[in-house]
Design a protein around this motif. Structure first.
Motif, PDB file in Angstrom:
ATOM      1  N   HIS A 190     -20.782  37.737 -86.784  1.00 48.00           N
ATOM      2  CA  HIS A 190     -20.099  36.741 -86.231  1.00 48.00           C
ATOM      3  C   HIS A 190     -21.080  35.793 -85.591  1.00 48.00           C
ATOM      4  CE1 HIS A 190     -17.576  35.123 -83.091  1.00 48.00           C
ATOM      5  NE2 HIS A 190     -16.493  35.470 -83.593  1.00 48.00           N
ATOM      6  N   ARG A 191     -20.483  34.755 -85.095  1.00 45.31           N
ATOM      7  CA  ARG A 191     -21.535  33.818 -84.533  1.00 45.31           C
ATOM      8  C   ARG A 191     -22.110  34.190 -83.406  1.00 45.31           C
ATOM      9  NH1 ARG A 191     -17.606  28.502 -82.968  1.00 45.31           N
ATOM     10  NH2 ARG A 191     -16.600  29.590 -81.388  1.00 45.31           N
ATOM     11  N   ARG A 219     -15.067  35.121 -90.567  1.00 47.23           N
ATOM     12  CA  ARG A 219     -14.824  34.911 -91.934  1.00 47.23           C
ATOM     13  C   ARG A 219     -16.026  34.517 -92.825  1.00 47.23           C
ATOM     14  NH1 ARG A 219     -10.344  30.408 -93.040  1.00 47.23           N
ATOM     15  NH2 ARG A 219     -11.893  29.283 -91.859  1.00 47.23           N
ATOM     16  N   THR A 220     -17.006  33.654 -92.204  1.00 39.61           N
ATOM     17  CA  THR A 220     -18.199  33.169 -92.758  1.00 39.61           C
ATOM     18  C   THR A 220     -19.181  34.403 -93.055  1.00 39.61           C
ATOM     19  OG1 THR A 220     -18.190  31.107 -91.634  1.00 39.61           O
ATOM     20  CG2 THR A 220     -20.074  31.690 -92.464  1.00 39.61           C
ATOM     21  N   TYR A 221     -19.006  35.510 -92.254  1.00 43.91           N
ATOM     22  CA  TYR A 221     -19.971  36.548 -92.518  1.00 43.91           C
ATOM     23  C   TYR A 221     -19.329  37.691 -92.989  1.00 43.91           C
ATOM     24  CZ  TYR A 221     -22.298  33.808 -88.774  1.00 43.91           C
ATOM     25  OH  TYR A 221     -22.998  33.047 -88.078  1.00 43.91           O
ATOM     26  N   LYS A 222     -18.051  37.708 -93.296  1.00 43.70           N
ATOM     27  CA  LYS A 222     -17.321  38.771 -94.004  1.00 43.70           C
ATOM     28  C   LYS A 222     -17.973  39.200 -95.267  1.00 43.70           C
ATOM     29  CE  LYS A 222     -12.932  40.882 -94.380  1.00 43.70           C
ATOM     30  NZ  LYS A 222     -11.562  40.568 -93.918  1.00 43.70           N
TER      31      LYS A 222
END
Length: 232
Positions: A190-191, A219-222
């Motif tokens: 996560h950010r 979502r970006t890191y999933k």
């Protein structure tokens, strides 16, 4: 930093050249396909950093390092991760890249080399001891074992290091910790969060649980996270 590549595979050599070209602080001054080809050049030219493959003709990269009296910083490159332990016995090693490696991973290795790191971060203990890191809080250095870290949380300009023994909050950036912590154990999900993959208890929906606490997976890191834990 003046760099030399010693790599017998042309595609791999081209990739390293491409990555070097992206960083103005790096200057590629020569590239060779064997250590023997590079040997005379290195004896007569000042070099700050060598990108060195392990599996080379005539003499391996590790064997070649042992012949050098005052070797520069070295970033090992290989397709065989089982050689990592052997290569890290050598103090001149800055980092170890397993092919194929991304530009992000390449940049992380360069940052270690620029800071004069050997084996791993200079804050770590020797490989023979259990890896640890020191954090400075209110002018006091706290030793924290990497195996005790559950996750790192970011809130604006502050970092909270959550461990099995307590929490430590101080001014820092999450990006700094992405660069500090070993890739094989830690991953950003996560950010605002980095987690210790070895401490995962369960995963439910978009939450990953460590010591009973749920951490959101962004979502970006999933995709990267699912790949790491072999969920496809």
């Amino acid at each position: 930093m003046n760099c030399v590549i010693i790599e017998d595979e042309i595609p791999a050599q081209k990739l390293v050249k491409h990555y070097i070209s992206k960083l103005p602080e790096l200057t590629l001054i020569a590239a060779f396909q064997s250590a023997l080809e590079a040997n005379r050049f290195l004896q007569n030219n000042a070099v700050d950093l060598i990108f060195l493959d392990i599996n080379l003709p005539d003499i391996s990269g590790i064997e070649y390092i042992r012949t050098l009296n005052n070797p520069p910083g070295i970033i090992m490159t290989t397709a065989y991760p089982e050689h990592a332990a052997e290569s890290f016995e050598l103090d001149t090693i800055c980092d170890y890249l397993v092919k194929p490696f991304s530009f992000h991973r390449f940049l992380k290795a360069i940052n270690k080399a620029k800071n004069g790191h050997r084996k791993t971060m200079d804050q770590y203990t020797t490989m023979e001891e259990e890896a640890s890191i020191f954090v400075n809080i209110d002018k006091t250095l706290h030793k924290i074992l990497l195996t005790d870290i559950l996750f790192i949380a970011s809130d604006r300009n502050y970092i909270t290091l959550v461990t099995l023994k307590g929490k430590f909050t101080f001014i820092d950036a999450l990006k700094t910790w992405i660069e500090k912590l070993p890739d094989e154990d830690f991953i950003q999900v996560h950010r605002s969060y980095i987690i210790n993959c070895k401490k995962i208890e369960k995963i439910k929906g978009n939450l990953v649980f460590l010591n009973g606490q749920g951490i959101p997976v962004g979502r970006t890191y999933k995709p990267q996270f699912r790949k790491r834990i072999s969920l496809g």
